[in-house]
Design a protein around this motif. Structure first.
Motif, mmCIF file in Angstrom:
data_model
loop_
_atom_site.group_PDB
_atom_site.id
_atom_site.type_symbol
_atom_site.label_atom_id
_atom_site.label_comp_id
_atom_site.label_asym_id
_atom_site.label_seq_id
_atom_site.Cartn_x
_atom_site.Cartn_y
_atom_site.Cartn_z
ATOM 1 N N ASN A 1 70.569 124.074 -40.709
ATOM 2 C CA ASN A 1 71.699 123.169 -40.860
ATOM 3 C C ASN A 1 71.267 121.726 -41.073
ATOM 4 O O ASN A 1 72.101 120.829 -41.095
ATOM 5 C CB ASN A 1 72.609 123.244 -39.624
ATOM 6 N N GLY A 2 69.978 121.508 -41.232
ATOM 7 C CA GLY A 2 69.473 120.168 -41.500
ATOM 8 C C GLY A 2 69.216 119.316 -40.271
ATOM 9 O O GLY A 2 68.910 118.136 -40.376
ATOM 10 N N VAL A 3 69.330 119.902 -39.077
ATOM 11 C CA VAL A 3 69.070 119.156 -37.850
ATOM 12 C C VAL A 3 67.565 119.039 -37.629
ATOM 13 O O VAL A 3 66.835 120.014 -37.766
ATOM 14 C CB VAL A 3 69.731 119.844 -36.641
ATOM 15 N N SER A 4 67.103 117.850 -37.298
ATOM 16 C CA SER A 4 65.670 117.606 -37.144
ATOM 17 C C SER A 4 65.152 118.074 -35.791
ATOM 18 O O SER A 4 65.639 117.637 -34.744
ATOM 19 C CB SER A 4 65.380 116.112 -37.318
ATOM 20 N N TYR A 5 64.159 118.992 -35.811
ATOM 21 C CA TYR A 5 63.506 119.400 -34.571
ATOM 22 C C TYR A 5 62.796 118.209 -33.917
ATOM 23 O O TYR A 5 62.791 118.079 -32.687
ATOM 24 C CB TYR A 5 62.473 120.487 -34.852
ATOM 25 N N ILE A 6 62.193 117.354 -34.761
ATOM 26 C CA ILE A 6 61.480 116.204 -34.233
ATOM 27 C C ILE A 6 62.444 115.259 -33.527
ATOM 28 O O ILE A 6 62.176 114.769 -32.428
ATOM 29 C CB ILE A 6 60.740 115.459 -35.363
ATOM 30 N N GLY A 7 63.584 115.001 -34.152
ATOM 31 C CA GLY A 7 64.567 114.119 -33.543
ATOM 32 C C GLY A 7 65.100 114.668 -32.237
ATOM 33 O O GLY A 7 65.247 113.936 -31.248
ATOM 34 N N ILE A 8 65.385 115.983 -32.198
ATOM 35 C CA ILE A 8 65.888 116.616 -30.977
ATOM 36 C C ILE A 8 64.827 116.560 -29.878
ATOM 37 O O ILE A 8 65.125 116.243 -28.720
ATOM 38 C CB ILE A 8 66.293 118.072 -31.251
ATOM 39 N N SER A 9 63.575 116.859 -30.240
ATOM 40 C CA SER A 9 62.492 116.836 -29.252
ATOM 41 C C SER A 9 62.326 115.439 -28.665
ATOM 42 O O SER A 9 62.165 115.278 -27.443
ATOM 43 C CB SER A 9 61.181 117.285 -29.895
ATOM 44 N N GLY A 10 62.369 114.429 -29.540
ATOM 45 C CA GLY A 10 62.238 113.057 -29.064
ATOM 46 C C GLY A 10 63.368 112.670 -28.128
ATOM 47 O O GLY A 10 63.150 111.999 -27.109
ATOM 48 N N LEU A 11 64.601 113.081 -28.458
ATOM 49 C CA LEU A 11 65.752 112.774 -27.613
ATOM 50 C C LEU A 11 65.642 113.458 -26.253
ATOM 51 O O LEU A 11 65.916 112.847 -25.211
ATOM 52 C CB LEU A 11 67.041 113.206 -28.316
ATOM 53 N N VAL A 12 65.219 114.727 -26.250
ATOM 54 C CA VAL A 12 65.065 115.468 -24.986
ATOM 55 C C VAL A 12 64.008 114.797 -24.105
ATOM 56 O O VAL A 12 64.211 114.609 -22.893
ATOM 57 C CB VAL A 12 64.691 116.939 -25.259
ATOM 58 N N LEU A 13 62.891 114.422 -24.702
ATOM 59 C CA LEU A 13 61.829 113.769 -23.934
ATOM 60 C C LEU A 13 62.293 112.422 -23.389
ATOM 61 O O LEU A 13 61.932 112.032 -22.267
ATOM 62 C CB LEU A 13 60.585 113.585 -24.805
#
Length: 219
Positions: free
Chosen positions: A47-59
């Motif tokens: 769906n175009g969601v960035s794994y990198i962006g999600i990982s950074g937000l979670v961290l």
């Protein structure tokens, strides 16, 4: 003020890792995305969601949790400061680096939001294309580089437009020390060789690469 030093260290560790993953230098996209591509890891969901962006937000959220647990007082104040820092610190770090230690193309700032292009037909087969690109050299040394164009997002039925500019390359740019310049690039493209009919377009926010030998920045 500090209740648990281990939690404070963990908070700082997760905070800086979250920044490192999404650090937008030397390319326009995050540093973590560049490393993921190099190692073969997927960077986006279907769906175009960035794994990198999600990982950074979670961290970053984890860092806020440990920050709150590590302090005796001023929990809300320090969490608010951390949120402000995660937004502005990367940009300030890049700005400081470019104005002090950076050399060559790494000292060049490209203001993509102020760039624009216009394509129009000169005759039945010849496309006239012009781009205006704002650059600033933050170093004291003269910088030379070539400009190449690319499409950032291209849907199934779309035809690449900006990359047509590469038919007329190379486009060499020279910036003197501390010089700010609106670079004008223009070319004529024979569409009959590309199997294309007439074409016209204009827009802002040009995606490009600046290249100096083996050094490349995607902006």
């Amino acid at each position: 003020m500090v209740k648990n030093k281990k939690y404070l260290i963990l908070a700082m560790l997760f905070f800086f890792i979250s920044i490192a993953l999404n650090f937008p230098f030397p390319h326009e996209y995050p540093r973590g995305q560049e490393k993921s591509v190099a190692l073969g890891f997927p960077i986006n969901t279907m769906n175009g969601v960035s794994y990198i962006g999600i990982s950074g937000l979670v961290l970053f959220i984890i860092s806020l949790f440990f920050l709150g647990k590590s302090l005796k007082i001023y929990h809300k104040r320090m969490i608010l400061i951390a949120i402000v820092l995660v937004v502005f610190l990367p940009l300030e770090m890049i700005n400081a680096y470019q104005k002090t230690f950076a050399t060559g193309i790494y000292a060049v700032e490209y203001e993509r939001g102020e760039s624009f292009y216009r394509f129009e037909m000169k005759d039945d087969t010849t496309l006239y294309a012009v781009c205006h690109l704002p650059f600033e050299n933050h170093s004291n040394q003269t910088v030379q580089f070539n400009v190449e164009f690319y499409e950032k997002y291209l849907f199934e039925d779309d035809y690449p437009i900006l990359s047509l500019m590469n038919e007329g390359e190379p486009y060499e740019v020279t910036l003197l020390g501390k010089e700010r310049q609106m670079v004008r690039i223009e070319t004529e493209i024979d569409l009959s060789k590309l199997g294309r009919d007439s074409l016209s377009a204009e827009g802002w926010g040009i995606n490009l690469m600046i290249v100096d030998g083996e050094k490349v920045r995607k902006l």
